[in-house]
Design a protein around this motif. Structure first.
Motif, short mmCIF file in Angstrom:
data_model
loop_
_atom_site.label_atom_id
_atom_site.label_comp_id
_atom_site.label_asym_id
_atom_site.label_seq_id
_atom_site.Cartn_x
_atom_site.Cartn_y
_atom_site.Cartn_z
N GLU A 148 8.58 19.35 -4.95
CA GLU A 148 8.77 20.80 -4.99
C GLU A 148 10.12 21.17 -5.61
O GLU A 148 10.24 22.19 -6.27
CB GLU A 148 8.64 21.40 -3.60
N LEU A 201 9.53 21.47 -9.35
CA LEU A 201 8.47 22.34 -9.87
C LEU A 201 8.99 23.48 -10.75
O LEU A 201 8.28 23.89 -11.68
CB LEU A 201 7.62 22.91 -8.72
N GLU A 239 7.19 25.45 -13.97
CA GLU A 239 6.93 26.88 -13.90
C GLU A 239 7.71 27.66 -14.95
O GLU A 239 7.23 28.68 -15.45
CB GLU A 239 7.18 27.37 -12.48
N ARG A 299 1.85 22.69 -8.49
CA ARG A 299 2.13 23.34 -7.20
C ARG A 299 0.95 23.18 -6.26
O ARG A 299 1.12 22.93 -5.06
CB ARG A 299 2.48 24.82 -7.38
#
Length: 151
Positions: free
Chosen positions: A35, A38, A42, A52
């Protein structure tokens, strides 16, 4: 891990701690490691949701809300995304997410999730900053895995 991504003994410490950690702890840790990177996916491909979703699938497996086979399918989807995104930091972040979800299937994928997260950090760091960024990420990963094992 390639020498340029090595983190001064932390790699071995993480591997040793992971070898004694519970499966669910490793899945939670892998999701947390993935995470953190990420945002690279994105930012590069805002419409790309598979990485995700893979992290969320791994977490749902830890909570016993999702079967392992569904988490594994999410892992495959994140790895497919890795073949479609760029730059390299985004690709590595997709791989981290894929391995995080795959940890539901096989616990040893957790270390791969952390390694790909470090690779994403390395690729995203500017010249002269990569070594420091890698070390900071590995230190966070190690401390976080210790914390999760203590809970």
């Amino acid at each position: 891990m390639k020498a340029k991504l090595a983190a001064d003994g932390l790699d071995e410490s993480i591997a040793a701690l992971a070898a004694t950690s519970q499966h669910e702890v490793l899945a939670a840790w892998a999701g947390d490691c993935a995470e953190r990177v990420l945002p690279y996916v994105e930012a590069a491909s805002p419409e790309e949701k598979r990485p995700r979703q893979a992290v969320e699938a791994g977490r749902a497996w830890v909570r016993r809300e999702l079967k392992m086979t569904a988490a594994r399918q999410a892992a495959f989807a994140a790895h497919s995304a890795a073949r479609e995104v760029s730059p390299a930091a985004a690709c590595a972040a997709c791989r981290a997410a894929g391995h995080a979800a795959a940890t539901a299937h096989v616990a040893t994928h957790a270390v791969h999730a952390a390694t790909y997260a470090v690779k994403a950090v390395y690729k995203a760091a500017g010249p002269g900053l990569a070594a420091s960024a890698v070390m900071q990420e590995r230190e966070w990963q190690y401390r976080h895995l210790i914390r999760l094992n203590e809970e």
